[in-house]
Each structure stands twice: as C-alpha cells, then as structure tokens.
Scaffold this motif. Structure first.
Motif, PDB file in Angstrom:
ATOM      1  N   SER A   1       4.533  13.035 -15.116  1.00  0.00           N
ATOM      2  CA  SER A   1       3.816  13.309 -16.364  1.00  0.00           C
ATOM      3  C   SER A   1       3.001  14.599 -16.322  1.00  0.00           C
ATOM      4  N   GLY A   2       3.073  15.331 -15.221  1.00  0.00           N
ATOM      5  CA  GLY A   2       2.276  16.552 -15.091  1.00  0.00           C
ATOM      6  C   GLY A   2       3.116  17.745 -14.687  1.00  0.00           C
ATOM      7  N   PRO A   3       2.524  18.927 -14.640  1.00  0.00           N
ATOM      8  CA  PRO A   3       3.272  20.162 -14.368  1.00  0.00           C
ATOM      9  C   PRO A   3       3.322  20.560 -12.898  1.00  0.00           C
ATOM     10  N   LEU A   4       2.674  19.804 -12.006  1.00  0.00           N
ATOM     11  CA  LEU A   4       2.497  20.267 -10.629  1.00  0.00           C
ATOM     12  C   LEU A   4       3.667  19.938  -9.704  1.00  0.00           C
ATOM     13  N   GLY A   5       4.531  19.047 -10.105  1.00  0.00           N
ATOM     14  CA  GLY A   5       5.604  18.636  -9.218  1.00  0.00           C
ATOM     15  C   GLY A   5       5.104  17.650  -8.172  1.00  0.00           C
ATOM     16  N   LEU A   6       6.031  17.194  -7.330  1.00  0.00           N
ATOM     17  CA  LEU A   6       5.705  16.142  -6.369  1.00  0.00           C
ATOM     18  C   LEU A   6       4.673  16.594  -5.347  1.00  0.00           C
ATOM     19  N   TRP A   7       4.947  17.734  -4.662  1.00  0.00           N
ATOM     20  CA  TRP A   7       4.044  18.162  -3.598  1.00  0.00           C
ATOM     21  C   TRP A   7       2.727  18.688  -4.162  1.00  0.00           C
TER      22      TRP A   7
ATOM     23  N   LEU B   1       0.830  -1.204   0.000  1.00  0.00           N
ATOM     24  CA  LEU B   1       0.000   0.000   0.000  1.00  0.00           C
ATOM     25  C   LEU B   1       0.867   1.258   0.000  1.00  0.00           C
ATOM     26  N   LEU B   2       1.906   1.268   0.831  1.00  0.00           N
ATOM     27  CA  LEU B   2       2.812   2.422   0.866  1.00  0.00           C
ATOM     28  C   LEU B   2       3.554   2.574  -0.458  1.00  0.00           C
ATOM     29  N   VAL B   3       3.979   1.423  -1.035  1.00  0.00           N
ATOM     30  CA  VAL B   3       4.648   1.476  -2.335  1.00  0.00           C
ATOM     31  C   VAL B   3       3.690   2.019  -3.396  1.00  0.00           C
ATOM     32  N   HIS B   4       2.435   1.590  -3.350  1.00  0.00           N
ATOM     33  CA  HIS B   4       1.407   2.074  -4.285  1.00  0.00           C
ATOM     34  C   HIS B   4       1.269   3.588  -4.209  1.00  0.00           C
ATOM     35  N   ILE B   5       1.173   4.115  -2.996  1.00  0.00           N
ATOM     36  CA  ILE B   5       1.015   5.562  -2.833  1.00  0.00           C
ATOM     37  C   ILE B   5       2.221   6.290  -3.416  1.00  0.00           C
ATOM     38  N   GLY B   6       3.419   5.799  -3.099  1.00  0.00           N
ATOM     39  CA  GLY B   6       4.634   6.448  -3.586  1.00  0.00           C
ATOM     40  C   GLY B   6       4.762   6.394  -5.100  1.00  0.00           C
ATOM     41  N   LEU B   7       4.529   5.222  -5.696  1.00  0.00           N
ATOM     42  CA  LEU B   7       4.706   5.080  -7.141  1.00  0.00           C
ATOM     43  C   LEU B   7       3.664   5.877  -7.923  1.00  0.00           C
ATOM     44  N   ILE B   8       2.411   5.820  -7.491  1.00  0.00           N
ATOM     45  CA  ILE B   8       1.366   6.572  -8.180  1.00  0.00           C
ATOM     46  C   ILE B   8       1.657   8.070  -8.135  1.00  0.00           C
ATOM     47  N   THR B   9       2.056   8.542  -6.973  1.00  0.00           N
ATOM     48  CA  THR B   9       2.357   9.979  -6.837  1.00  0.00           C
ATOM     49  C   THR B   9       3.523  10.368  -7.731  1.00  0.00           C
TER      50      THR B   9
ATOM     51  N   THR C   1       1.295  17.576  -6.881  1.00  0.00           N
ATOM     52  CA  THR C   1       0.530  16.390  -7.272  1.00  0.00           C
ATOM     53  C   THR C   1      -0.095  15.729  -6.055  1.00  0.00           C
ATOM     54  N   THR C   2       0.666  15.664  -4.959  1.00  0.00           N
ATOM     55  CA  THR C   2       0.137  15.065  -3.733  1.00  0.00           C
ATOM     56  C   THR C   2      -1.080  15.834  -3.240  1.00  0.00           C
ATOM     57  N   TRP C   3      -0.982  17.147  -3.220  1.00  0.00           N
ATOM     58  CA  TRP C   3      -2.114  17.966  -2.773  1.00  0.00           C
ATOM     59  C   TRP C   3      -3.298  17.827  -3.721  1.00  0.00           C
ATOM     60  N   ASP C   4      -3.017  17.771  -5.013  1.00  0.00           N
ATOM     61  CA  ASP C   4      -4.085  17.627  -5.999  1.00  0.00           C
ATOM     62  C   ASP C   4      -4.818  16.299  -5.818  1.00  0.00           C
ATOM     63  N   PHE C   5      -4.079  15.239  -5.504  1.00  0.00           N
ATOM     64  CA  PHE C   5      -4.715  13.958  -5.238  1.00  0.00           C
ATOM     65  C   PHE C   5      -5.733  14.069  -4.112  1.00  0.00           C
ATOM     66  N   VAL C   6      -5.307  14.703  -3.031  1.00  0.00           N
ATOM     67  CA  VAL C   6      -6.135  14.739  -1.828  1.00  0.00           C
ATOM     68  C   VAL C   6      -7.403  15.556  -2.035  1.00  0.00           C
ATOM     69  N   VAL C   7      -7.282  16.710  -2.696  1.00  0.00           N
ATOM     70  CA  VAL C   7      -8.419  17.635  -2.746  1.00  0.00           C
ATOM     71  C   VAL C   7      -9.254  17.508  -4.014  1.00  0.00           C
ATOM     72  N   SER C   8      -8.698  16.892  -5.063  1.00  0.00           N
ATOM     73  CA  SER C   8      -9.399  16.913  -6.348  1.00  0.00           C
ATOM     74  C   SER C   8      -9.988  15.573  -6.775  1.00  0.00           C
ATOM     75  N   TYR C   9      -9.440  14.480  -6.307  1.00  0.00           N
ATOM     76  CA  TYR C   9      -9.898  13.164  -6.767  1.00  0.00           C
ATOM     77  C   TYR C   9     -10.940  12.604  -5.799  1.00  0.00           C
ATOM     78  N   PRO C  10     -12.059  12.108  -6.324  1.00  0.00           N
ATOM     79  CA  PRO C  10     -13.126  11.597  -5.449  1.00  0.00           C
ATOM     80  C   PRO C  10     -12.640  10.437  -4.580  1.00  0.00           C
ATOM     81  N   GLY C  11     -12.955  10.533  -3.322  1.00  0.00           N
ATOM     82  CA  GLY C  11     -12.646   9.442  -2.403  1.00  0.00           C
ATOM     83  C   GLY C  11     -11.243   9.432  -1.857  1.00  0.00           C
TER      84      GLY C  11
END
Length: 476
Positions: free
Chosen positions: A134-140, A120-128, A142-152
């Motif tokens: 592949s995106g313009p947001l950078g590591l942190w 599970l921890l590896v999953h979180i790290g690799l997905i992030t 992208t992490t914030w975008d995951f938390v606030v923008s993706y359902p669930g």
C-alpha cells in the motif's frame, strides 16, 4: 486387609485407620482445575480475536494490502497472547502447576511457545508485505522504515532476536548439546524478549489503544503475567527461604557419582511438601548458586529435614559432593503431581530407573498401605548403580511391600523398559508377570524420557488408564 465388600477403589477412599492421610498431607488441586485453566487460556485467545473483529479486522480483508495487514495484526495479537500464556504456564502458579503437573505443563509450554514464535514470524512477514503493497517504498524500504521510524520497533526486533535464540536452543537436538546451566541462562532471555516487544505494541498498536476495552484487556493481561512471575517465581520462594533459614545438615556419598544431601531448619517445617514431589534448589556455596536445579526428595518429609539424592550429571549436581554442613539453601516449591494426593486406587506400582528411583523411595515410605499393596520395580544397568537399594529393600520389608531389582543393559532392537535378557518378553507381558492385576494399580514412574515412555505405553497396554499413570520429566 479390609474385608469390605465395596470395590477396592471405593474402599480406599473411605476413612480407615490404616489408610489415613499423613500428618502433613496437602489436599491436591481438583482435576477440574485443569479444565478451568485450559478454558481460561482459550478465553484469552477468543477475547483477542473479538477485539480484532471489533476494530474492523474483518472489514479490512476486502483488499490485498488490507488483507495482509489485517491478518498480520491478528497473528501478532495471538502471538502476543500466547507468549504471555507461555510465561504463565511456567510461572509456578500453585493451582496451575498442581492441576497439570510438571511433565504436562512442560509439554504444553513447548507447544504454545513454538506456536507463538511461528505466528510472530508470520506477523512480521504479513505486516511488512501489507505496508509494502500500500506504499511507495517497496519491500526493503518498508522494512527499513519500520525499524527506524516507528516507535519501539528497534526494541521489538531486539526482542525477536532474543526469542529466536530461545527457540533455537529449545529444539531437542540443540538441547542435547547444551549443558543445563548454559540452556538455563539462554532461556532467561525469553523474559527479556517478551519485555522488549511490549513497547511497540503499546506505542503503535491500534489494537491496544483504540478502545478502553482493548487497553484494559492488554494491560490487565500483561499485569497478571508479570504478577504471576514476581509473586510465584520470585516473591514466594524468597519469603519462604528468608523468613526461616534452611541449611545443609549432612552430605553423604551414596556411590560413584551420587550424593545425598540432608537439609533442615525452621524453613523445612513450613514447606507443604509430599513424597514424590521436587523442589528447585540453590545452594549458596559460591559461584553458580544463582542457577536452580530440580531435585526430588528421596525420603518422606518428617517436618524437620528433607533429603535429596542426586547423580552428578552436570556442574550443578557435581558441586553437591563438596557442600559443607551449615551452607545456606534457597528453595522453590514444592512442585509436581507425582504424590499420594493424586492416588485413587488401593494398589500401587512404583517404577524407577537409575537415579529416578529416589522419588519412589520417598513414596514407598509415605504412602498409606496394607501388606502387599505396593510393588517397587528398580531398574538399573548394573547392581553397582542400584542407588539406595539397601534402603529400599529394608523399607519394603518393614512396610510389607515387594521390591524387585531389574538389572542389565536395555533391549537394543526396540524401545523397551526391559533388560536385554528379557527381550523375549513383551513390555506389557512383563508387567503382567510382575503384577498380574496391574490394571487395578496406580502407577508412578520416574527415569529417563525414553524409559518412561516405554513404561507408560506398556502399562496402558496392560489395562492401566492414562489418568492412573503418573510421571514427570526433568529434562530441559
């Protein structure tokens, strides 16, 4: 003794008036069920991997971002499947529990749990990392975008936090510092964690939604897991306890810090319990009744009453001394493979240390036997701690068994089941002196973890095969 010329084990398996199964015998689940349930678990993981491949997981490995994301998807899928299998392992499914036994199930449950959490921890790290690459947001970002923008995802992070708490408190060093009651309450958050991570998988996980096969597979897996818990951990125990009440009949002090409780009622008659097994007990006597405690029965079941004998090792066990006759009792079980149904040999060695002698006392009473077939070794630090010694001595004499009380502090300079005064003997050597033909015995063991490990190793060294050694751990 029978004069049959067949091998002892074959003679034991034949019908014989003196070796009939007890009236309330329960036919054990065949050993092949263990292989079948293990194969089913591996089949689930194979199915998870096949669905990942079908959804383009291998093709996505061609770029760095794709490799990180795709591998992250796979580890997340396997972690989810293992999390569900972990829950099923401890859902008290009768066929699974009888095929493996509590001790082995707890070991596999712990291994599967730590593996699932790591993935599970590896999953979180690799997905992030994959999304960040592949995106313009950078590591942190992208992490914030995951938390606030993706359902669930916010629920998933909360579920992960709950699982972190469960895993941390499951480490042996942490478990030793916690009371059983505290550990049990924290461990329930594992169910909450599993439930909180589900929404993000169903709302945003392509592997769950892109094909009918994937949707049916994952919904079926979640439904089967939930049904296992609801039916076997909740429904069946409640039905058994409520349809025919069980109440406390007698409470008796067996010595300093040790209490025997006898229960009875119509509900006892319906329990398919055997000597050597344990149940999860809840006494409805006030605060704390919601926490179940595992106690082995200390007398062979007679269809009317059950007795447990418990050392006061925590708040739950200490409360038993204050129980009053008439108190309502809820039970789960029976559980465990440490009963006569797994016996394959005529001769039996029963070894109990401290309060671990209680299931051995019940087995001594119930096991079919000829004079000389059964030997009981009762290991204590001092004679004052020899719980049920008088009963064991009288019962052994009545049944033609041998009873040995082995007392004294344990050997200090090595892991051993022996007392210090026998330190000059090897563990296996001592067993051979007590039971010269121990290699032809079935061995049942109950006590603290270190002592049981020493007995198991000694018995195996003395020639007893692993499948003829039966033990179960109740440590949390």
């Amino acid at each position: 003794m029978t004069t049959s010329t067949a091998a002892p084990d074959e003679a034991y398996r034949r019908p014989h008036a003196a070796l009939r199964r007890p009236r309330r015998a329960v036919v054990p689940v065949p050993r092949w069920w263990r292989d079948a349930t293990a194969a089913a678990g591996w089949a689930v993981l194979l199915g998870v991997t096949a669905l990942w491949v079908q959804d383009g997981g291998v093709q996505d490995l061609g770029t760095l971002a794709g490799a990180l994301t795709s591998t992250g998807r796979l580890t997340g899928l396997v972690a989810s499947a293992l999390l569900l299998l972990q829950v099923v392992l401890m859902a008290r499914v009768p066929w699974v529990e009888q095929a493996w036994g509590q001790d082995e199930l707890a070991r596999v449950h712990r291994l599967v749990g730590f593996t699932s959490f790591t993935l599970l921890l590896v999953h979180i790290g690799l997905i992030t990392l994959g999304y960040a690459a592949s995106g313009p947001l950078g590591l942190w970002g992208t992490t914030w975008d995951f938390v606030v923008s993706y359902p669930g995802m916010l629920l998933a992070w909360a579920g992960t936090a709950a699982l972190v708490m469960v895993v941390v408190t499951s480490v042996k060093r942490a478990r030793r510092r916690l009371r059983y009651e505290s550990w049990h309450l924290i461990h329930l958050y594992g169910y909450l964690g599993a439930g909180l991570v589900l929404p993000h998988q169903l709302w945003t996980g392509a592997d769950f939604l892109d094909s009918r096969a994937a949707t049916v597979f994952w919904w079926g897996l979640w439904a089967a897991t939930a049904a296992s818990v609801l039916v076997f951990r909740v429904g069946l125990p409640l039905w058994r306890s409520l349809r025919s009440p069980i109440r406390v009949l007698d409470v008796r002090a067996e010595g300093p810090g040790v209490t025997s409780v006898t229960v009875g009622g119509d509900g006892v008659r319906h329990l398919p319990v055997r000597a050597g097994q344990f149940l999860q007990w809840r006494f409805l006597d006030g605060p704390g009744w919601t926490r179940a405690n595992p106690y082995s029965i200390s007398a062979a079941p007679d269809g009317r009453t059950l007795r447990i004998t418990v050392a006061h090792l925590g708040d739950g066990s200490a409360r038993l001394a204050a129980l009053r006759p008439g108190t309502r009792v809820l039970v789960e079980g029976p559980y465990g493979r440490m009963h006569g149904g797994v016996r394959t040999r005529r001769k039996v060695l029963l070894m109990g240390s401290g309060i671990g002698i209680t299931p051995m006392r019940a087995l001594l009473e119930e096991l079919p036997q000829h004079p000389g077939d059964v030997t009981v070794v009762h290991r204590v630090r001092s004679r004052a701690e020899a719980v049920l010694a008088d009963e064991l001595r009288s019962l052994a004499a009545a049944r033609g068994a041998r009873y040995l009380l082995v007392e004294g502090p344990r050997v200090r300079d090595r892991a051993s089941w022996l007392p210090q005064q026998a330190a000059h003997l090897g563990d296996a050597q001592a067993l051979r002196e007590i039971v010269p033909d121990i290699a032809r015995h079935e061995v049942y063991v109950c006590g603290n973890d270190g002592w049981m490990d020493a007995v198991r190793d000694a018995a195996h060294t003395a020639g007893v095969p692993h499948d003829a050694i039966h033990l179960e751990r109740f440590g949390y």
